[in-house]
Scaffold this active site. Structure first.
Site, PDB file in Angstrom:
ATOM      1  N   CYS A  55       0.816  -1.219   0.000  1.00  0.00           N
ATOM      2  CA  CYS A  55       0.000   0.000   0.000  1.00  0.00           C
ATOM      3  C   CYS A  55       0.851   1.271   0.000  1.00  0.00           C
ATOM      4  CB  CYS A  55      -0.878   0.035   1.240  1.00  0.00           C
ATOM      5  SG  CYS A  55      -1.979  -1.356   1.372  1.00  0.00           S
ATOM      6  N   ARG A  82       5.735  -0.534  -5.800  1.00  0.00           N
ATOM      7  CA  ARG A  82       5.609  -1.243  -4.520  1.00  0.00           C
ATOM      8  C   ARG A  82       4.693  -2.459  -4.637  1.00  0.00           C
ATOM      9  NH1 ARG A  82       7.093   2.150  -0.310  1.00  0.00           N
ATOM     10  NH2 ARG A  82       5.756   1.068   1.149  1.00  0.00           N
ATOM     11  N   TRP A 112      -2.833  -2.871  -1.552  1.00  0.00           N
ATOM     12  CA  TRP A 112      -2.380  -4.251  -1.769  1.00  0.00           C
ATOM     13  C   TRP A 112      -3.168  -5.082  -0.765  1.00  0.00           C
ATOM     14  CZ3 TRP A 112       0.275  -8.130   0.975  1.00  0.00           C
ATOM     15  CH2 TRP A 112       0.906  -9.105   0.202  1.00  0.00           C
ATOM     16  N   ASN A 141      -2.378   2.492   5.691  1.00  0.00           N
ATOM     17  CA  ASN A 141      -1.387   1.417   5.475  1.00  0.00           C
ATOM     18  C   ASN A 141      -1.189   0.709   6.803  1.00  0.00           C
ATOM     19  OD1 ASN A 141      -0.988   2.474   2.968  1.00  0.00           O
ATOM     20  ND2 ASN A 141       1.199   2.907   3.229  1.00  0.00           N
ATOM     21  N   GLY A 142      -1.011  -0.610   6.756  1.00  0.00           N
ATOM     22  CA  GLY A 142      -0.770  -1.355   7.990  1.00  0.00           C
ATOM     23  C   GLY A 142      -1.891  -2.346   8.228  1.00  0.00           C
ATOM     24  N   GLU A 167      18.496 -18.075  -5.004  1.00  0.00           N
ATOM     25  CA  GLU A 167      18.171 -16.735  -5.490  1.00  0.00           C
ATOM     26  C   GLU A 167      17.777 -16.797  -6.978  1.00  0.00           C
ATOM     27  OE1 GLU A 167      17.411 -14.037  -4.315  1.00  0.00           O
ATOM     28  OE2 GLU A 167      17.764 -12.558  -5.868  1.00  0.00           O
ATOM     29  N   LYS A 187      14.151 -15.673  -8.414  1.00  0.00           N
ATOM     30  CA  LYS A 187      13.981 -14.668  -9.480  1.00  0.00           C
ATOM     31  C   LYS A 187      13.078 -15.222 -10.576  1.00  0.00           C
ATOM     32  CE  LYS A 187      14.940 -11.824  -8.015  1.00  0.00           C
ATOM     33  NZ  LYS A 187      15.548 -11.438  -6.781  1.00  0.00           N
ATOM     34  N   GLU A 197       9.445 -15.530  -9.348  1.00  0.00           N
ATOM     35  CA  GLU A 197       8.824 -14.219  -9.093  1.00  0.00           C
ATOM     36  C   GLU A 197       8.337 -13.555 -10.371  1.00  0.00           C
ATOM     37  OE1 GLU A 197      10.735 -11.645  -5.505  1.00  0.00           O
ATOM     38  OE2 GLU A 197      12.163 -12.253  -7.023  1.00  0.00           O
ATOM     39  N   HIS A 228      18.828 -37.559  -3.357  1.00  0.00           N
ATOM     40  CA  HIS A 228      17.935 -37.854  -2.229  1.00  0.00           C
ATOM     41  C   HIS A 228      16.503 -37.409  -2.510  1.00  0.00           C
ATOM     42  CE1 HIS A 228      21.315 -39.152   0.085  1.00  0.00           C
ATOM     43  NE2 HIS A 228      21.936 -38.002  -0.098  1.00  0.00           N
ATOM     44  N   LYS A 261       6.964  -4.738  -3.288  1.00  0.00           N
ATOM     45  CA  LYS A 261       8.377  -4.396  -3.111  1.00  0.00           C
ATOM     46  C   LYS A 261       8.734  -4.288  -1.634  1.00  0.00           C
ATOM     47  CE  LYS A 261      12.413  -3.204  -4.574  1.00  0.00           C
ATOM     48  NZ  LYS A 261      13.198  -4.342  -5.061  1.00  0.00           N
TER      49      LYS A 261
END
Ligand code: G6P
Length: 608
Positions: free
Chosen positions: A2, A27, A74, A99-100, A482, A486, A489, A505, A603
């Site tokens: 947000c 964001r 968001w 926000n929150g 990583e 990527k 995402e 395994h 973000k």
């Protein structure tokens, strides 16, 4: 996640607010809205989807006003929809953006419903508008209402509000969620993110927890948690339009990948000198503190956690200090045992990740030697609340998928490993070797960017698959993780990472012609073992895409071996990150996804 923007000015505010919302699009969000004081009441517009749609509605409906609030949402409580988008209103009088997360929202909602308030949304935010309205009905002024919120609300909030009956003002309240004021000439702004108003001013005031403010075009008043009028420091931050635009690149992520040589130079600048790392680069007194460190506890999330996992190898090999690593979302709740002289290290690009911030705040009451952060945003809560800080100086990172923030975090963490070693007087020769290697790194990274062409050849083959496996050993396992992160995402391909030795395994069962395997094979004492692991893949018709150096004598019949430039082995994890970033970018480009703002992601994740 947000974003809030508010403004009180003498010019038309609608366009200015929408431009601010555009600046916060990076964001991540799902809906947007605006409320502004007009001559005949409040104009209130909300749309599901991109800010462009809100802009189109504004062009049609032409709201006119000089004071207003706006928001990108968001979803946390309630699906993405127009009715769940902010601003929320109470009886078309009080309008709020938030926000929150309000943790006691169910109890408050029930109490307000009993008082006759009707709820139009499924959010935890709408009740804030009703609560303020109820305070106004009790005879309180708007600012008193904002101050009274803290007696009811539990959780984190940054709130901007307007009252239809009070058309020159907007009001603010902050508790544990970022909110700042921007000072202009005869105009004032507020935002949850300095980038939203960075083209309007370079003078900022960061509100503190418990603060409220009343803001008009002619001035502002700030009150602390005891409702006492206070002056807060003004901070100058220059945010140039260039750093927040894509330039000639198609996406911010692409720009940020290719900016890495310079970003790494900026991280190193002023921190190494002669044959060693400089003293006190984490702040006054840091070298003295580092001499006492016996153990390190790393807490971070997402990509930043991967940086921590690589660094744990360096802390052991270079600083001779053992390290414990935890997901920020898990750390606080596992009742951690803290050994004597343990240093808490948080790693965060944004400095606002709620899980990491909560861990830091929790740790403040524990018996840590101190807290140190590696962060990219100097004004962020984590940067301000940590005892010691090293800024990565990567410049604003706009693409949701982290790239330059990650490689600069690694450089910063390497300097932390060296600083501890220096403070403890261990490994002097190794430190000299690493300083030389660090100086050469930007150019070697530059060289690795040239692999783009070869990566473009293999990208279509990965883009047509639904899964991918990434393999690495030792410090390359977190780099493989990583790489997999990527890819998932931004291209939405399911990707997993494994230490190559673990293949037998379990994951070997998945290998066939539909499971591309990306492997990191730099020269190391594990190289031979890794190559045997890759033979296991070849024997099962798997397609192998290997990044290795000139010494990797591999015969690959199905797939490709791509040769990386050479650098000091301890720094190779940084180097081997680059082709994986390019690979995920090129694959996502083919799949046509929203690369800078991938679906459902944010973000800066400011909720736990
Ligand atoms: C989000 C972002 C990731 C980031 C993570 C941690 O999930 O999308 O790119 O790695 O948060 O963020 P931080 O700002 O604390 O590094």
């Amino acid at each position: 996640m947000c974003g809030i923007i508010a403004a009180a000015t003498d010019r038309s505010v609608g366009k200015l607010l929408v431009q601010g919302l555009h600046k916060m699009e990076y964001r991540g969000y799902d809906s947007a809205g605006i409320a502004l004081h007009q001559e005949d009441g409040v104009a209130h517009l909300r749309t599901l989807g991109k800010v462009n749609l809100l802009e189109e509605r504004m062009i049609q409906e032409k709201p006119k006003g000089k004071v207003g609030i706006a928001h990108t949402r968001w979803a946390t409580h309630g699906e993405p929809s127009e009715s769940n988008a902010h601003p929320h209103s109470s009886k078309n009088r009080v309008f709020i953006v938030h926000n929150g997360i309000i943790e006691n929202y169910l109890a408050l909602k029930a109490a307000l419903s009993k008082k006759g308030y009707l709820f139009q949304s499924q959010t935890d935010s709408e009740l804030i508008a009703h609560l303020i309205d109820s305070f106004l009905n009790d005879g309180k002024s708007m600012i008193e209402g904002m101050q009274a919120l803290k007696t009811s609300l539990e959780g984190a909030y940054a709130i901007a509000a307007i009252d239809k009956e009070d058309s020159n003002y907007f009001y603010l309240a902050r508790n544990k969620s970022p909110l700042l004021l921007g000072l202009g000439k005869d105009e004032y702004f507020a935002a949850s993110d300095p980038l939203a108003i960075g083209e309007l001013t370079n003078q900022f005031i960061f509100l503190e927890d418990g603060d409220t403010a009343a803001v008009s075009a002619s001035g502002l008043e700030i009150f602390d948690e005891n409702q006492k009028a206070v002056e807060r420091n003004v901070t100058k931050i220059d945010i140039s339009a260039e750093t927040t635009s894509k330039g000639n690149y198609k996406h911010f992520m692409e720009k940020e990948i290719y900016e890495q040589p310079q970003a790494i130079r900026n991280t190193l600048d002023g921190r190494i000198g002669g044959e060693d790392v400089l003293e006190n680069i984490f702040g006054e007194g840091s070298s003295k503190l580092l001499a006492e460190v016996k153990r390190i506890q790393i807490v971070a999330a997402g990509t930043s956690l991967h940086a921590g996992r690589v660094a744990a190898n360096w802390f052991s090999a270079i600083s001779q200090v053992p390290t414990q690593i935890d997901f920020a979302s898990e750390y606080t709740y596992k009742n951690p045992y803290i050994d004597e002289n343990t240093l808490l290290v948080t790693i965060s690009q944004s400095g606002e990740t709620a899980d990491t911030l909560t861990s830091l705040r929790h740790a403040k009451n524990q018996s840590y030697l101190g807290s140190l952060t590696i962060c990219n945003v100097p004004t962020s809560s984590i940067a301000r609340e940590s005892d010691f800080l090293l800024l990565t100086n990567a410049g604003p990172e706009i693409g949701v998928a982290s790239t330059k923030a990650f490689t600069t975090q690694l450089v910063a963490l390497m300097m932390l490993a060296m600083s501890i070693a220096k403070a403890k007087n261990v490994n002097p020769k190794l430190r000299t070797r690493i300083v030389t290697a660090l100086r050469a790194l930007p150019e070697i990274v530059e060289e690795s960017l040239k692999l783009k062409k070869e990566i473009q050849e293999i990208s279509p083959k990965i883009a047509e698959k639904d899964n991918a496996l990434f393999l690495g050993r030792g410090m390359f396992y977190p780099i493989a993780k990583e790489g997999a992160l990527k890819l998932k995402e931004i291209s939405y391909i399911h990707a997993e990472a494994y230490p190559a030795g673990e293949l037998k395994h379990g994951p070997l069962a998945l290998i066939d012609e539909n499971m591309p395997v990306v492997a990191l094979a730099p020269e190391s004492e594990l190289a031979e073992k890794l190559i045997s692991n890759l033979e296991e893949v070849k024997a099962r018709s798997g397609t192998l895409y290997v990044f290795g150096d000139a010494s990797s004598n591999m015969q690959i019949d199905s797939g490709k071996l791509m040769t990386m430039p050479k650098c000091d082995f301890l720094l190779t994890p940084i180097l081997y990150t680059i082709p994986l970033q390019i690979l995920s970018y090129e694959v996502a480009l083919i799949r046509g996804t929203d690369i800078d703002q991938p679906r459902n992601l944010a973000k800066s994740v400011t909720v736990e």
